[in-house]
Design a protein around this motif. Structure first.
Motif, mmCIF file in Angstrom:
data_model
loop_
_atom_site.group_PDB
_atom_site.id
_atom_site.type_symbol
_atom_site.label_atom_id
_atom_site.label_comp_id
_atom_site.label_asym_id
_atom_site.label_seq_id
_atom_site.Cartn_x
_atom_site.Cartn_y
_atom_site.Cartn_z
ATOM 1 N N THR A 1 61.689 73.278 -3.147
ATOM 2 C CA THR A 1 61.698 74.748 -3.037
ATOM 3 C C THR A 1 60.315 75.135 -2.244
ATOM 4 O O THR A 1 60.331 75.941 -1.197
ATOM 5 N N ARG A 2 59.144 74.672 -2.747
ATOM 6 C CA ARG A 2 57.755 74.985 -2.133
ATOM 7 C C ARG A 2 58.061 74.474 -0.858
ATOM 8 O O ARG A 2 57.300 75.029 0.160
ATOM 9 N N ALA B 1 56.482 81.364 4.811
ATOM 10 C CA ALA B 1 56.301 82.311 3.874
ATOM 11 C C ALA B 1 55.130 82.208 2.935
ATOM 12 O O ALA B 1 54.754 80.858 2.861
ATOM 13 N N TYR C 1 64.407 82.547 2.059
ATOM 14 C CA TYR C 1 63.370 81.810 2.660
ATOM 15 C C TYR C 1 63.518 80.389 2.323
ATOM 16 O O TYR C 1 63.026 79.504 3.255
ATOM 17 N N PHE C 2 64.149 79.732 1.207
ATOM 18 C CA PHE C 2 64.720 78.517 1.003
ATOM 19 C C PHE C 2 65.511 78.198 2.317
ATOM 20 O O PHE C 2 65.210 77.058 2.896
ATOM 21 N N SER D 1 63.536 84.326 -2.819
ATOM 22 C CA SER D 1 63.351 82.920 -2.855
ATOM 23 C C SER D 1 64.325 82.157 -2.138
ATOM 24 O O SER D 1 63.960 81.354 -1.242
ATOM 25 N N PHE E 1 53.254 81.975 -0.279
ATOM 26 C CA PHE E 1 53.787 81.523 -1.658
ATOM 27 C C PHE E 1 53.434 82.560 -2.585
ATOM 28 O O PHE E 1 54.208 82.762 -3.721
ATOM 29 N N SER F 1 59.323 77.681 6.248
ATOM 30 C CA SER F 1 59.821 79.175 6.668
ATOM 31 C C SER F 1 58.465 79.970 6.985
ATOM 32 O O SER F 1 58.510 80.982 7.470
ATOM 33 N N LEU G 1 55.918 85.260 -2.540
ATOM 34 C CA LEU G 1 57.113 84.771 -2.949
ATOM 35 C C LEU G 1 57.579 84.708 -4.434
ATOM 36 O O LEU G 1 58.678 85.040 -4.930
ATOM 37 N N TRP H 1 59.886 76.471 1.287
ATOM 38 C CA TRP H 1 58.913 77.913 1.681
ATOM 39 C C TRP H 1 57.697 77.598 2.902
ATOM 40 O O TRP H 1 57.617 78.166 3.453
ATOM 41 N N GLY I 1 63.675 77.936 5.821
ATOM 42 C CA GLY I 1 62.856 76.693 5.981
ATOM 43 C C GLY I 1 63.706 75.441 6.196
ATOM 44 O O GLY I 1 63.269 74.770 6.623
ATOM 45 N N TYR J 1 59.726 91.089 -0.479
ATOM 46 C CA TYR J 1 58.588 90.431 0.215
ATOM 47 C C TYR J 1 58.151 91.001 1.332
ATOM 48 O O TYR J 1 56.951 90.836 1.623
#
Length: 369
Positions: free
Chosen positions: A5-6, A14, A29-30, A26, A16, A12, A19, A9, A33, A302
């Motif tokens: 997930t990170r 974004a 943007y998941f 989440s 952290f 994308s 988010l 992110w 990305g 966000y």
């Protein structure tokens, strides 16, 4: 799962920290990305295949393919991360149009090598046909470049025709001799059976024709062997020249050749042309998907936090600017005050000195008078 997930992110572009404060954003943007990441992967595969057709080597193709994929990935990430959700939808679209144009260009660049791979069999068949045409054309050009071979073959044919004519003359005499012996009445025979005077004359003519034919065969065969030896020499030279051109014909397998073959195939087949268009549209959709997701999605928490953060930075900048401006004005005022005060004192001293000198000169003139 958290690491994946990170990572998406990060893809994308974004923030952290923001988010984590907006869990509902989440997944969006998941997905953005993931789209950016797999677009970079497809770009790396496409560039790797295209460069493999150029270098015909695996190592440089892998290296430059990965480099191209990383560049496309970074460019897509920048395009997506630089977009901001505003209250004015038209303003968003105006800012997005240049990004969409760039995304379409990238999609076309990425899709072309993959199209070449998808239609590889058909392209190879078209290239084989083209190589066959080149070989035939090369042989035709080489044949024109060695006219001696045709001239020598024509001389051989002439010699063979001479022998054939002599054989035909001998055969005609043989028929007349046989007709004379067996009493067959013709325009050239007497019609009397047996070996008479006419038959003996016919036999002598036949023997002379046979001797002439044997002599002609022997002489012409010697000349034919000589001419055929010369032909073999010229054909060896022609074959050597053809072998020099052969690697170039066999190497007609580069990127430009494959693109030209694909263009010919799409011109000849409407089905392939339609498939080619659909593949390009697919990659355009993939490449522009993150941008459209940002454009059509509603303004979320966000975006609010991001705008708040940016506004705080602007306020902080304004505060720092006001403080710096005030300090600067204070320093300028102090400098002006002290500088002008020193200047006034200097002027006063100068004036006093000038008045004293003037008084001394006036006193001296009075004494002289």
């Amino acid at each position: 799962m958290e690491q994946i997930t990170r990572f998406f992110w990060f893809c994308s572009g974004a923030n952290f920290a923001l988010l984590k404060r907006t869990p509902t954003e989440s997944n969006k943007y998941f997905g953005i990305g993931a789209t950016v990441f797999f677009t970079g992967v497809l770009a790396a595969l496409a560039a790797g295949y295209a460069l493999f057709t150029v270098f015909q080597s695996l190592v440089p193709a892998i290296f430059f393919g990965l480099l191209w994929g990383l560049m496309i990935f970074n460019l897509d990430r920048f395009i997506v991360s630089s977009m901001r959700k505003r209250d004015n939808a038209w303003a968003e679209w105006k800012l997005a149009i240049p990004r969409l144009v760039l995304a379409v260009l990238l999609a076309l660049v990425i899709s072309k090598p993959l199209e070449l791979k998808m239609f590889e069999r058909e392209i190879n068949r078209k290239l084989d046909e083209k190589k066959t045409e080149f070989i035939a054309q090369s042989k035709a050009n080489l044949a024109k470049g060695f006219p001696e071979i045709q001239e020598l073959e024509a001389d051989i044919d002439t010699l063979k025709i001479e022998v054939s004519d002599a054989e035909a003359f001998r055969d005609q005499l043989q028929k007349e001799y046989d007709a004379e012996r067996f009493g067959e009445k013709t325009s050239g025979t007497s019609g009397i059976v047996g070996l008479g005077t006419n038959a003996k004359k016919k036999e002598q003519q036949l023997d002379a024709a046979q001797l002439a034919l044997d002599d002609l065969r022997k002489r012409n065969q010697i000349r034919i062997d000589t001419l055929e030896a010369q032909i073999r020499e010229f054909m060896a030279l022609r074959q050597a020249e053809f072998e020099k051109q052969q690697p170039g014909i066999e190497g007609f397998d580069g990127l430009a050749a494959r693109m030209d073959a694909l263009s010919v195939l799409t011109t000849e087949s409407s089905a392939m042309a339609l498939a080619n268009i659909f593949i390009m549209l697919l990659f355009i959709a993939i490449e522009t998907a993150p941008i459209f997701v940002k454009l059509i999605s509603a303004r979320g928490p966000y975006d609010e936090l991001l705008e708040l953060h940016e506004e705080k930075v602007k306020l902080f900048k304004g505060e720092k600017w006001t403080i710096a401006k005030g300090e600067s004005e204070a320093r300028v005022g102090y400098f002006q005050d002290t500088h002008f005060y020193a200047t006034d004192l200097k002027k006063e001293k100068t004036n006093r000195k000038n008045r004293a000198e003037t008084d001394r000169e006036l006193a001296k003139w009075d004494n002289d008078l």
